[in-house]
Design a protein around this motif. Sequence first.
Motif, PDB file in Angstrom:
ATOM      1  N   GLY A  67      -6.204  -1.734   2.718  1.00 18.43           N
ATOM      2  CA  GLY A  67      -5.180  -2.716   3.043  1.00 18.43           C
ATOM      3  C   GLY A  67      -5.635  -4.159   2.995  1.00 18.43           C
TER       4      GLY A  67
ATOM      5  N   LYS B 252      -1.402  -6.707  -0.948  1.00 21.21           N
ATOM      6  CA  LYS B 252      -0.649  -5.747  -0.151  1.00 21.21           C
ATOM      7  C   LYS B 252      -1.460  -5.320   1.060  1.00 21.21           C
ATOM      8  CE  LYS B 252      -1.994  -1.682  -2.941  1.00 21.21           C
ATOM      9  NZ  LYS B 252      -1.460  -0.575  -3.759  1.00 21.21           N
TER      10      LYS B 252
ATOM     11  N   LYS C 168      -1.050  -2.590   4.993  1.00 22.86           N
ATOM     12  CA  LYS C 168      -0.241  -1.601   5.700  1.00 22.86           C
ATOM     13  C   LYS C 168      -0.538  -1.629   7.188  1.00 22.86           C
ATOM     14  CE  LYS C 168      -3.419   2.228   4.691  1.00 22.86           C
ATOM     15  NZ  LYS C 168      -3.546   3.546   4.027  1.00 22.86           N
TER      16      LYS C 168
ATOM     17  N   THR D 269       4.447  -0.654   5.023  1.00 25.27           N
ATOM     18  CA  THR D 269       3.557  -1.377   4.111  1.00 25.27           C
ATOM     19  C   THR D 269       4.176  -2.713   3.719  1.00 25.27           C
ATOM     20  OG1 THR D 269       4.560  -0.348   2.160  1.00 25.27           O
ATOM     21  CG2 THR D 269       2.659   0.783   3.152  1.00 25.27           C
TER      22      THR D 269
END
Length: 284
Positions: A16, A26, A28, A36
């Motif tokens: 993550g 990105k 989560k 997410t």
Amino acid sequence: MTGKEKILSKMKEKVGLGSSDPDSGKGKSKMMKHVTHGFHLVKGKSNHAMEDYIVAQFKQVDDNELGLFAIFDGHLSHEVPDYLRSHLFENILKEPDFWKEPEKAIRRAYRITDTNILEEAIDMGKGGSTAVTAILINCRKLVVANVGDSRAVICKNGVAKQLSVDHEPSMEREMIENKGGFVSNFPGDVPRVDGQLAVARAFGDKSLKMHLSSEPHVEVDMIDDDTEFVILASDGLWKVMSNQEAVDSIKHIKDARSAAKHLTEEALNRKSTDDISCIVVRFQ
């Protein structure tokens, strides 16, 4: 990128930390692994440097988890949106009543942050920035605030619902005129405060602040089983796509970063020339 760098990048994505590309990434939630987020930014066709800045992260605060998401769209300035990126959430979380009354805390922090920006206007120049912020509390409660025309849209059961308000000068003409300002379409083709700024609320803009507001619109939404995702984006996207069009274009894209990238690419395909920044938070 070497083979070793590719492997390292993929390892970062798995935990993550996002990619090595500062304009795409990105992450989560640790509390709920299926929650997410992903983001993607594209510079517009103007001659000035990129003026969109974002925040997208999950943060542990004692026994709570906060998702902190924001888009700051600068005008005549990259200093003000950069300052907001570094300080606005910090100021919100410093408010002693944040956990009991988050809406009240956010309003106060917005005011304090704008005051600080104006006090440092000599260093930051004459520009300003819009803002849309979303705080996800323990993956259950979403508190959205905004000034200007960057926008937050939530999708539930395939239906788009706007959580922010586009603060357009024509909609706030009375407030602006009561403060001694005016709204004019000249020069240009859109209503502007004092003929200069195309939004009625913003951070900074010291020369116009007498006629502008930095009071945010604040809205709370609970995350339930019907909630699919949230989109935050600058007006570079919303100038060329409706809320429902944006939702429909990514509803089948499960990866949040791929969804954010798809939206920016679609805006470019529709001839958007502005800076485009987009965050998608997926709940399913």
